[in-house]
Design an enzyme around this catalytic site. Structure first.
Site, PDB file in Angstrom:
ATOM      1  CD1 TRP A   1      -7.258  -4.717  -0.813  1.00 50.76           C
ATOM      2  CD2 TRP A   1      -7.648  -4.310  -2.752  1.00 50.76           C
ATOM      3  NE1 TRP A   1      -8.124  -4.048  -0.888  1.00 50.76           N
ATOM      4  CE2 TRP A   1      -8.651  -4.057  -2.006  1.00 50.76           C
ATOM      5  CE3 TRP A   1      -7.680  -4.111  -4.220  1.00 50.76           C
ATOM      6  CZ2 TRP A   1      -9.981  -3.336  -2.568  1.00 50.76           C
ATOM      7  CZ3 TRP A   1      -8.783  -3.602  -4.949  1.00 50.76           C
ATOM      8  CH2 TRP A   1      -9.984  -3.490  -3.967  1.00 50.76           C
TER       9      TRP A   1
ATOM     10  N   GLY B   1      -4.189 -15.684   4.650  1.00 47.41           N
ATOM     11  CA  GLY B   1      -4.624 -16.246   5.864  1.00 47.41           C
ATOM     12  C   GLY B   1      -3.652 -16.162   7.029  1.00 47.41           C
TER      13      GLY B   1
ATOM     14  CB  CYS C   1     -16.881 -10.773  17.279  1.00 44.28           C
ATOM     15  SG  CYS C   1     -16.964 -12.093  18.613  1.00 44.28           S
TER      16      CYS C   1
ATOM     17  CB  CYS D   1     -16.785 -10.592  10.135  1.00 41.10           C
ATOM     18  SG  CYS D   1     -15.613 -11.468   9.570  1.00 41.10           S
TER      19      CYS D   1
ATOM     20  CG  ASP E   1      -1.534  -6.975   8.887  1.00 35.41           C
ATOM     21  OD1 ASP E   1      -0.964  -7.918   8.022  1.00 35.41           O
ATOM     22  OD2 ASP E   1      -2.546  -6.598   8.817  1.00 35.41           O
TER      23      ASP E   1
ATOM     24  NE  ARG F   1      -6.517  -8.978  -4.306  1.00 35.28           N
ATOM     25  CZ  ARG F   1      -6.715  -9.419  -3.183  1.00 35.28           C
ATOM     26  NH1 ARG F   1      -7.594  -9.075  -2.628  1.00 35.28           N
ATOM     27  NH2 ARG F   1      -5.748 -10.324  -2.795  1.00 35.28           N
TER      28      ARG F   1
ATOM     29  CD  GLU G   1     -11.021  -6.402  -1.993  1.00 39.93           C
ATOM     30  OE1 GLU G   1      -9.982  -7.167  -2.327  1.00 39.93           O
ATOM     31  OE2 GLU G   1     -11.063  -6.077  -1.013  1.00 39.93           O
TER      32      GLU G   1
ATOM     33  CG  ASN H   1       0.583 -10.054   7.935  1.00 38.45           C
ATOM     34  OD1 ASN H   1      -0.049 -10.030   6.841  1.00 38.45           O
ATOM     35  ND2 ASN H   1       0.323 -10.899   8.841  1.00 38.45           N
TER      36      ASN H   1
HETATM   37 CA    CA Z   1      -2.522  -9.448   6.962  1.00 36.99          CA
END
Ligand code: CA
Length: 720
Positions: A420, A204, A635, A638, A332, A144, A92, A287
């Site tokens: 982003w 996070g 799970c 990912c 979010d 980034r 990124e 968020n």
């Molecule tokens: Ca988020």
């Protein structure tokens, strides 16, 4: 003539002896690496051959004022060189190019310095991030990019270290830990350097943290100030930081319940933009944590400064103003997305504006002197709102969008109408080039939510978004997901043209004075469009999805265009890849183009896939259902919803461990693959729960086996 460090005193003495009247001589001495200072950064637009800070200049318009490559000759654009990376995880980064050297980062926060004309490696730096930190990364182990200042290169590592490297050698000059590493924070964003201070935030808020930004002295790494974006636990008293006063005066009353238990969120994980005209610093705030406003704050209050742009004094970190796009955030809806600065003529008057197109789907034009909203317009279909009330600047919400009593399908959603991926602005066309997307998400309050320290904590049932167990139905669901490159007129607040894609998560944009827009896409294309009308004028097959922001620069008399190729990030990780993992290989690359470039990539080789490996044992329907809840809530982020992996992390349906209960438990409960990033889930889930996940993934593996068997039968290639 700029006298540069490294010019020898003998040469300077010789110049002093020259008779007056001689023409000035340019010293043919290589400048010191990354010799960037405040003056050069403020005046970066006068050095269009360099790309010295994340967005090109402090205004972050991602406009290269270079016109050697034009719509007329771009057909001759070819690969000048490529640099192979050591991983297929997402790329990124926006590279920097300073006086002929490129500095960029790759997944796992590694840094490489390359000769910008040839691709020759000058040095590489690996911060040796522990692989188990990958569990705290909501959205891949990406990075980034770097910042540069005073002969140093700064990188924020995934594990929270802010590291200053000697730009000449890549050796560590200083390193500071910017967060409590026992908490599930990460850094993926690029630092910025403003007036001798390095600024860095963190991420996070899906797992449960409290967001902030910190400024460090660039020379020493000593902390200068910190601004928390939301209040902490009132029982603990003030933080003794720059944010104390404003959190007490403005934010405290906007929060309810025990919001601090899951941190509250508000991380500053991407946009940090300096306004050199007004001496303001703008940060984009993320968020809430957990997402669900009902649970986070008893469904009450605006929760300042979540989902806001906040202006700060760059010297002290003190609050100046804020604009909150989504009060009481519950979806979010981060407002961390890229921010750019410009002067636009609005109603006949020049206005100093800030432009941002955050996840909630509004394109905002904000007066950056006051923080007052000038205009806001939806740039994709929005089911959660009917628009922004111009009198209050607040969105008008639709009745069911907050999923208070029932599940609600909301668009845009957590992946964002824009994420982003950098947008670009061309002062020539007056248009913003915006990588937008249309991805709905079904939200429902998780009635069994309790905060699990360090685990995924969103208080929303993710299982609703698992794809159907049928290839045709999955394809039909995918078909409603869209992505587009929008050319947006920010004054008229309307679309001028678009490039339509059949899926989201396409690349960042670059605008150039050659009247071109460059953008990569999810399917592995890297293209150029005519900036005026969107006509495709050039394309390159990159072999892997391209999502990063491109740049352009000059070395000598040659203009180059560069981009990081390598698909990954939140969308493919959490939803798998539309057509299977074929685009996930090969490893990422730095790709650099010039007119007449003749370099070639090696031929593309599709990755070999192991067959589906369903377990033979019998499971109860209760086990499968419980496994689905645990899998999709923990799970799938990912390994992919419905266990359809992107290929970035193992496809569990094909895993050797799936057919053996003991091996499965050793990995998921025992943590034997911790060094590869698969941490133990024993502290959050029982052995029974973990076996239930095997039951659920086993069902998905059976469907995969059926699909692949049908495909083999149809092509007559069974046994091949
Ligand atoms: Ca988020």
């Amino acid at each position: 003539m700029r006298i540069v460090a490294g010019a020898s005193l003998v040469v300077l003495a010789g110049l002093a002896l020259m008779p007056a009247g001689l023409k000035a001589i340019t010293l043919n001495v290589a400048p010191a690496p990354a010799a960037v200072d405040g003056k050069r950064l403020v005046n970066a637009a006068s050095e269009p051959g360099n790309w010295m800070t994340h967005g090109g200049t402090y205004a972050e318009q991602r406009y290269a004022n270079l016109d050697q490559i034009t719509a007329g000759n771009v057909g001759r654009l070819g690969l000048a060189w490529a640099h192979d990376l050591d991983t297929n995880r997402g790329q990124e980064a926006t590279p920097l190019v300073i006086d002929g050297t490129m500095y960029t980062t790759t997944a796992w926060s590694k840094v490489v310095a390359l000769d910008a004309a040839t691709g020759k490696v000058k040095w590489q730096y690996d911060p040796q991030v522990s692989k188990d930190r990958g569990h705290a990364a909501c959205c891949d182990v990406v990075n980034r990019g770097v910042a540069a200042w005073g002969g140093m290169i700064f990188v924020g590592a995934l594990d929270g270290r802010l590291i200053a490297l000697d730009a000449a050698t890549g050796k560590v000059k200083w390193s500071v830990v910017t967060f409590d590493q026992k908490q599930p924070y990460t850094i993926t964003g690029a630092p910025r350097v403003v007036k001798g201070k390095v600024l860095i935030g963190n991420g996070g808020a899906e797992l449960g943290v409290r967001g902030y930004i910190t400024a460090y002295d660039a020379l020493t790494g000593k902390k200068a100030w910190r601004f928390y974006t939301i209040p902490g636990d009132p029982a603990k008293g003030p933080d003794h930081e720059a944010s104390d006063d404003v959190l007490k005066a403005k934010a405290g009353d906007s929060w309810f319940g025990k919001y601090w238990e899951a941190g509250g969120g508000g991380t500053v994980w991407d946009a940090i933009v300096y306004d050199a005209e007004l001496d303001h610093l703008y940060i984009g705030v993320g968020n809430g944590s957990p997402w669900n406003h009902q649970i986070r704050s008893e469904g009450k209050g605006d929760n300042l400064f979540l989902s806001s742009v906040v202006a700060l004094n760059p010297d002290t970190g003190k609050y100046l103003w804020h604009y909150q796009g989504t009060p009481g955030e519950s979806w979010d809806f981060t407002q961390t997305q890229p921010i750019m600065l410009a002067t636009l003529t609005i109603d006949g008057k020049p206005r100093k504006v800030l432009m941002q197109a955050p996840k909630n789907g509004f394109f905002y034009v904000i007066d950056r002197e006051t923080g007052k909203l000038i205009s806001a317009k939806g740039f994709v279909p929005q089911s959660w709102t009917t628009g922004v009330d111009p009198a209050t600047g607040r969105p008008v919400e639709t009745p069911d969008a907050r999923f208070r009593t029932a599940a609600a399908l909301v668009t845009p959603s957590a992946l964002g109408a824009h994420n982003w991926h950098p947008m670009a602005f061309s002062p020539k066309t007056g248009l913003v080039y915006l990588p937008a997307q249309e991805v709905p998400f079904a939200y429902q309050t998780d009635p069994n939510y309790t905060h699990k320290q360090g685990a995924w904590n969103i208080a929303v049932i993710a299982a609703l978004n698992a794809p159907p167990n049928n290839a045709a139905a999955t394809r039909a669901t995918r078909a409603i997901l869209k992505g587009e490159l929008l050319a947006w007129d920010p004054v008229a607040q309307k679309e001028v043209w678009r490039v339509q894609y059949d899926g989201p998560w396409n690349g960042g944009a670059l605008a150039t004075a050659g009247n071109l827009v460059f953008q990569g896409n999810a399917k592995g294309g890297f293209q150029a469009f005519d900036a005026t009308n969107g006509k495709t004028v050039w394309g390159f097959e990159a072999q892997t999805g391209v999502m990063a922001g491109p740049i352009s620069y000059m070395v000598g008399r040659t203009q180059y265009v560069a981009v990081m190729a390598g698909y990954g990030g939140a969308y493919p990780l959490s939803t798998g890849y539309p057509d299977g993992p074929e685009r996930i290989a090969p490893n990422g690359r730095v790709l650099v183009f010039k007119l007449g470039g003749t370099a070639k990539l090696p031929p593309y080789k599709a990755p070999a896939l192991a067959p589906a490996n369903p377990p033979t044992g019998m499971f109860t329907p209760q086990q499968i259902a419980r496994g689905g809840d645990v899998y999709e809530g923990n799970c799938g982020v990912c390994h992919g919803a419905g266990a359809r992996s992107s290929g970035l992390v193992p496809d569990l349906r094909r895993s050797g461990a799936l057919s053996d209960s003991g091996t499965w438990a050793a990995v998921v409960h025992g943590g034997i693959l911790k060094d590869r990033g698969m941490v133990s889930f024993a502290k959050w889930f029982s052995k029974d729960d973990i076996e239930a996940v095997r039951a659920y993934v086993g069902v998905q593996a059976k469907f995969l086996a059926t699909d692949e068997g049908a495909k083999l039968a149809a092509t007559g290639s069974a046994g091949k």
